[in-house]
Write a protein that holds these residues in place. Sequence first.
Motif, PDB file in Angstrom:
ATOM      1  N   THR A  54       1.026  -1.082   0.187  1.00  0.00           N
ATOM      2  CA  THR A  54       0.211  -0.037  -0.363  1.00  0.00           C
ATOM      3  C   THR A  54       0.907   0.968   0.101  1.00  0.00           C
ATOM      4  OG1 THR A  54      -2.076  -0.968   1.587  1.00  0.00           O
ATOM      5  CG2 THR A  54      -1.717   1.231   1.121  1.00  0.00           C
ATOM      6  N   ALA A  55       1.530   0.976   0.190  1.00  0.00           N
ATOM      7  CA  ALA A  55       2.540   2.163   1.009  1.00  0.00           C
ATOM      8  C   ALA A  55       3.920   2.348  -0.422  1.00  0.00           C
ATOM      9  CB  ALA A  55       3.993   2.352   1.564  1.00  0.00           C
ATOM     10  N   LEU A  56       3.667   1.824  -1.693  1.00  0.00           N
ATOM     11  CA  LEU A  56       4.385   1.985  -2.431  1.00  0.00           C
ATOM     12  C   LEU A  56       3.577   2.399  -3.333  1.00  0.00           C
ATOM     13  CD1 LEU A  56       7.133   1.186  -4.353  1.00  0.00           C
ATOM     14  CD2 LEU A  56       6.100  -1.327  -5.267  1.00  0.00           C
TER      15      LEU A  56
ATOM     16  N   LEU B 175       3.874   5.431  -5.518  1.00  0.00           N
ATOM     17  CA  LEU B 175       3.498   5.397  -6.989  1.00  0.00           C
ATOM     18  C   LEU B 175       3.107   6.055  -7.849  1.00  0.00           C
ATOM     19  CD1 LEU B 175       5.387   2.847  -7.740  1.00  0.00           C
ATOM     20  CD2 LEU B 175       7.131   4.602  -7.012  1.00  0.00           C
ATOM     21  N   LYS B 176       1.781   6.596  -6.719  1.00  0.00           N
ATOM     22  CA  LYS B 176       0.328   7.231  -7.299  1.00  0.00           C
ATOM     23  C   LYS B 176       0.459   8.556  -8.135  1.00  0.00           C
ATOM     24  CE  LYS B 176      -3.352   7.627  -4.279  1.00  0.00           C
ATOM     25  NZ  LYS B 176      -3.830   7.867  -3.900  1.00  0.00           N
TER      26      LYS B 176
ATOM     27  N   LYS C 144       9.222  -5.357   1.195  1.00  0.00           N
ATOM     28  CA  LYS C 144       8.789  -4.255   2.131  1.00  0.00           C
ATOM     29  C   LYS C 144       9.323  -3.724   0.893  1.00  0.00           C
ATOM     30  CE  LYS C 144      10.251  -6.284   7.202  1.00  0.00           C
ATOM     31  NZ  LYS C 144      10.453  -6.217   8.030  1.00  0.00           N
ATOM     32  N   LEU C 145       9.373  -2.510   1.513  1.00  0.00           N
ATOM     33  CA  LEU C 145       9.722  -1.097   1.204  1.00  0.00           C
ATOM     34  C   LEU C 145      10.187  -0.499   2.079  1.00  0.00           C
ATOM     35  CD1 LEU C 145       9.451   1.343  -1.152  1.00  0.00           C
ATOM     36  CD2 LEU C 145       7.630   2.231  -0.045  1.00  0.00           C
ATOM     37  N   ILE C 146      11.566  -1.115   1.670  1.00  0.00           N
ATOM     38  CA  ILE C 146      13.122  -0.447   2.570  1.00  0.00           C
ATOM     39  C   ILE C 146      13.175   0.755   2.476  1.00  0.00           C
ATOM     40  CG2 ILE C 146      15.487  -0.784   3.194  1.00  0.00           C
ATOM     41  CD1 ILE C 146      14.761  -4.063   1.553  1.00  0.00           C
ATOM     42  N   ASP C 147      13.022   1.655   3.845  1.00  0.00           N
ATOM     43  CA  ASP C 147      14.025   3.206   3.825  1.00  0.00           C
ATOM     44  C   ASP C 147      15.261   3.093   3.288  1.00  0.00           C
ATOM     45  OD1 ASP C 147      14.720   5.630   5.138  1.00  0.00           O
ATOM     46  OD2 ASP C 147      13.054   5.340   6.086  1.00  0.00           O
TER      47      ASP C 147
ATOM     48  N   GLU D 139       1.848  -8.383 -11.419  1.00  0.00           N
ATOM     49  CA  GLU D 139       0.578  -8.010 -11.464  1.00  0.00           C
ATOM     50  C   GLU D 139       0.273  -6.496 -10.958  1.00  0.00           C
ATOM     51  OE1 GLU D 139      -1.593  -8.754 -13.697  1.00  0.00           O
ATOM     52  OE2 GLU D 139       0.340 -10.280 -14.779  1.00  0.00           O
ATOM     53  N   ILE D 140       1.088  -6.739  -9.835  1.00  0.00           N
ATOM     54  CA  ILE D 140       0.899  -5.106  -8.838  1.00  0.00           C
ATOM     55  C   ILE D 140       1.624  -3.821  -9.338  1.00  0.00           C
ATOM     56  CG2 ILE D 140       1.952  -3.883  -6.530  1.00  0.00           C
ATOM     57  CD1 ILE D 140       1.110  -6.330  -4.994  1.00  0.00           C
TER      58      ILE D 140
END
Length: 183
Positions: A5-7, A11-12, A106-109, A170-171
């Motif tokens: 969701t954060a990703l 990118l929105k 994971k989205l890594i800082d 796909e995401i």
Amino acid sequence: MDNLTALKEQLKYCRKLAVLGIGNTIRGDDGLGIFIVKSIVRHYTDKYPQQNLNINKEVNKIFDKVILINCGTVPENFTNVLKEEKPGKIVFIDAAVMGEKPGTVKLIDVRDIYRVGFSTHTLPLNVIVKYLTRYIDSEILIVGMEPEKLDFGIERLSEKIYKKCLEFTEILIELIDSILEKY
């Protein structure tokens, strides 16, 4: 908020995106970043034949809005492409030893890169990120997926990671479609 969701949120509103797949395809799941980028290129090859996309090319561009780069183990070799293209967002995708269940994404800082195991790069990823932030005004996102097997000499992904890569691809395709639709 979960990592995917954060990703999606990150990118929105992206106008120009670069996606870089990193890894070594003869070390099992370490090749997952390359697999994902090639899968994205394969998806858009039929959709946009005029873009001359090819999974065997290292750099593929879609309408000057999306740059897909297969970096192999040398992402530093593509810093000039990124400096030239000036994407608003850069997403690195790589196998990352994080101590999680295999397949965890994971989205890594970027400030925490040194805490994660990215083993097959010629230069450490944090050095590349520092270099890029010095020369281009792009937001850099690191996406790591916990591998299951990193054995040398295995030229395919493990079954579990293969399935997770397909789901994640796909995401990413949905996100890329939203970038391509807007502009």
